[in-house]
Motif scaffolding. Structure first.
Motif, PDB file in Angstrom:
ATOM      1  N   PHE A   1       0.854  -1.190   0.000  1.00  0.00           N
ATOM      2  CA  PHE A   1       0.000   0.000   0.000  1.00  0.00           C
ATOM      3  C   PHE A   1       0.892   1.244   0.000  1.00  0.00           C
ATOM      4  CE2 PHE A   1      -2.240  -3.544   1.640  1.00  0.00           C
ATOM      5  CZ  PHE A   1      -3.568  -3.371   1.322  1.00  0.00           C
ATOM      6  N   THR A   2       0.672   2.123  -0.976  1.00  0.00           N
ATOM      7  CA  THR A   2       1.500   3.319  -1.145  1.00  0.00           C
ATOM      8  C   THR A   2       0.643   4.565  -0.989  1.00  0.00           C
ATOM      9  OG1 THR A   2       2.933   2.132  -2.695  1.00  0.00           O
ATOM     10  CG2 THR A   2       3.087   4.537  -2.674  1.00  0.00           C
ATOM     11  N   ASP A   3       1.057   5.449  -0.097  1.00  0.00           N
ATOM     12  CA  ASP A   3       0.365   6.713   0.120  1.00  0.00           C
ATOM     13  C   ASP A   3       0.727   7.663  -1.011  1.00  0.00           C
ATOM     14  OD1 ASP A   3      -0.812   9.031   0.984  1.00  0.00           O
ATOM     15  OD2 ASP A   3       0.124   9.010   2.977  1.00  0.00           O
ATOM     16  N   LEU A   4      -0.252   8.036  -1.843  1.00  0.00           N
ATOM     17  CA  LEU A   4      -0.019   8.927  -2.979  1.00  0.00           C
ATOM     18  C   LEU A   4      -0.261  10.388  -2.618  1.00  0.00           C
ATOM     19  CD1 LEU A   4      -1.777   6.848  -5.799  1.00  0.00           C
ATOM     20  CD2 LEU A   4       0.659   6.908  -5.213  1.00  0.00           C
ATOM     21  N   GLY A   5      -0.662  10.645  -1.377  1.00  0.00           N
ATOM     22  CA  GLY A   5      -0.990  12.009  -0.981  1.00  0.00           C
ATOM     23  C   GLY A   5      -2.401  12.378  -1.398  1.00  0.00           C
ATOM     24  N   ASP A   6      -2.904  13.468  -0.842  1.00  0.00           N
ATOM     25  CA  ASP A   6      -4.251  13.963  -1.163  1.00  0.00           C
ATOM     26  C   ASP A   6      -5.316  12.903  -0.910  1.00  0.00           C
ATOM     27  OD1 ASP A   6      -3.229  16.453  -2.035  1.00  0.00           O
ATOM     28  OD2 ASP A   6      -2.805  15.625  -4.023  1.00  0.00           O
ATOM     29  N   GLY A   7      -5.081  12.045   0.079  1.00  0.00           N
ATOM     30  CA  GLY A   7      -6.083  11.044   0.413  1.00  0.00           C
ATOM     31  C   GLY A   7      -6.236   9.937  -0.594  1.00  0.00           C
ATOM     32  N   ARG A   8      -5.192   9.659  -1.376  1.00  0.00           N
ATOM     33  CA  ARG A   8      -5.239   8.604  -2.387  1.00  0.00           C
ATOM     34  C   ARG A   8      -4.218   7.514  -2.036  1.00  0.00           C
ATOM     35  NH1 ARG A   8      -3.292   9.938  -7.077  1.00  0.00           N
ATOM     36  NH2 ARG A   8      -2.127  11.715  -6.214  1.00  0.00           N
ATOM     37  N   THR A   9      -4.558   6.286  -2.407  1.00  0.00           N
ATOM     38  CA  THR A   9      -3.711   5.139  -2.094  1.00  0.00           C
ATOM     39  C   THR A   9      -3.582   4.237  -3.312  1.00  0.00           C
ATOM     40  OG1 THR A   9      -4.465   5.154   0.212  1.00  0.00           O
ATOM     41  CG2 THR A   9      -3.437   3.117  -0.588  1.00  0.00           C
ATOM     42  N   ARG A  10      -2.362   3.790  -3.569  1.00  0.00           N
ATOM     43  CA  ARG A  10      -2.167   2.761  -4.602  1.00  0.00           C
ATOM     44  C   ARG A  10      -1.960   1.412  -3.916  1.00  0.00           C
ATOM     45  NH1 ARG A  10       2.133   4.458  -7.149  1.00  0.00           N
ATOM     46  NH2 ARG A  10       0.975   5.492  -8.838  1.00  0.00           N
ATOM     47  N   VAL A  11      -2.712   0.410  -4.378  1.00  0.00           N
ATOM     48  CA  VAL A  11      -2.554  -0.958  -3.888  1.00  0.00           C
ATOM     49  C   VAL A  11      -1.967  -1.792  -5.023  1.00  0.00           C
ATOM     50  CG1 VAL A  11      -3.684  -2.973  -2.889  1.00  0.00           C
ATOM     51  CG2 VAL A  11      -4.575  -0.672  -2.413  1.00  0.00           C
ATOM     52  N   THR A  12      -0.812  -2.394  -4.764  1.00  0.00           N
ATOM     53  CA  THR A  12      -0.155  -3.231  -5.765  1.00  0.00           C
ATOM     54  C   THR A  12      -0.018  -4.645  -5.222  1.00  0.00           C
ATOM     55  OG1 THR A  12       1.101  -1.338  -6.584  1.00  0.00           O
ATOM     56  CG2 THR A  12       1.867  -3.534  -7.234  1.00  0.00           C
ATOM     57  N   GLU A  13      -0.562  -5.598  -5.957  1.00  0.00           N
ATOM     58  CA  GLU A  13      -0.472  -6.998  -5.576  1.00  0.00           C
ATOM     59  C   GLU A  13       0.595  -7.681  -6.429  1.00  0.00           C
ATOM     60  OE1 GLU A  13      -4.070  -9.160  -5.200  1.00  0.00           O
ATOM     61  OE2 GLU A  13      -5.261  -7.429  -4.522  1.00  0.00           O
TER      62      GLU A  13
END
Length: 211
Positions: free
Chosen positions: A161-173
């Motif tokens: 789980f990566t915090d992209l800022g501005d309340g957005r998250t990237r989930v990479t499996e």
């Protein structure tokens, strides 16, 4: 020809055995599934991510990455996404999750569970019990899941789980599939589509406030 016939028939026979001895959902605990989980754990050591098998073993590993962006803070996404019970209803395969053990050690939460799925094979649903262990590293925002199911299909998963800022998250499996060379393409195709469907379902549920 005889060897090829055995290779083709063995997975089918194993799947039929699985269907015959699996029991339908009744409760959150299931002694039969718990016993099956322990046998799989002790016998197949599916929690060990070994080097890619040689072609002479009749098995093959394939790695795939699937990723999605979710409009929600990373801690909230992590908590909702890493809870395996929240995956129910996110795609058509998964029918039930049975938890056998859930405990904490320093920095890590361990969950032993079985996911009961119905997978379409030649147009017909086949019940499949996927035995798994999840290791949740909340402080580092990732978790790992190792699974085993008949006929000796293994997956190793690391979800980051990566915090992209501005309340957005990237989930990479990061997914590693291991199976017979006769089943690997089917395993990867269905596995990837299942994970993508789950990602889309979790994204919608999180962003809508349901999770």
């Amino acid at each position: 020809m005889t060897k090829l016939f055995r290779l083709l028939v063995a997975p089918l026979f194993a799947a039929l055995l699985l269907t015959a001895f699996s029991t339908p959902a009744r409760a959150d605990t299931d002694p039969l599934l718990a016993a099956q989980w322990q046998i799989a754990w002790d016998t197949h050591r599916f929690y060990e991510c070994l080097a890619a098998p040689l072609p002479t073993t009749g098995r093959k590993q394939v790695r795939r990455d699937v990723s999605i962006e979710i409009n929600a803070p990373v801690e909230h996404v992590f908590d909702a996404y890493s809870d395996i019970d929240n995956h129910l209803g996110m795609h058509s395969f998964l029918k039930r999750v049975v938890t056998h053990a859930d405990w904490h050690e320093p920095g890590t939460r361990y969950v032993n569970f079985t996911a009961v799925e119905e997978i379409p094979v030649a147009g017909l649903p086949v019940t499949s019990d996927t035995h798994a262990q999840q290791r949740v590293h909340r402080d580092d925002l990732y978790y790992e899941t190792d699974t085993w199911t008949l006929p000796n299909v293994v997956t190793h998963q690391k979800i980051v789980f990566t915090d992209l800022g501005d309340g957005r998250t990237r989930v990479t499996e990061h997914l590693t599939f291991e199976a017979s060379i006769l089943l690997i393409d089917f395993t990867v195709t269905n596995g990837v589509s299942s994970h993508q469907a789950t990602q889309a379902g979790l994204k919608a549920a999180i962003e809508s406030g349901l999770l």
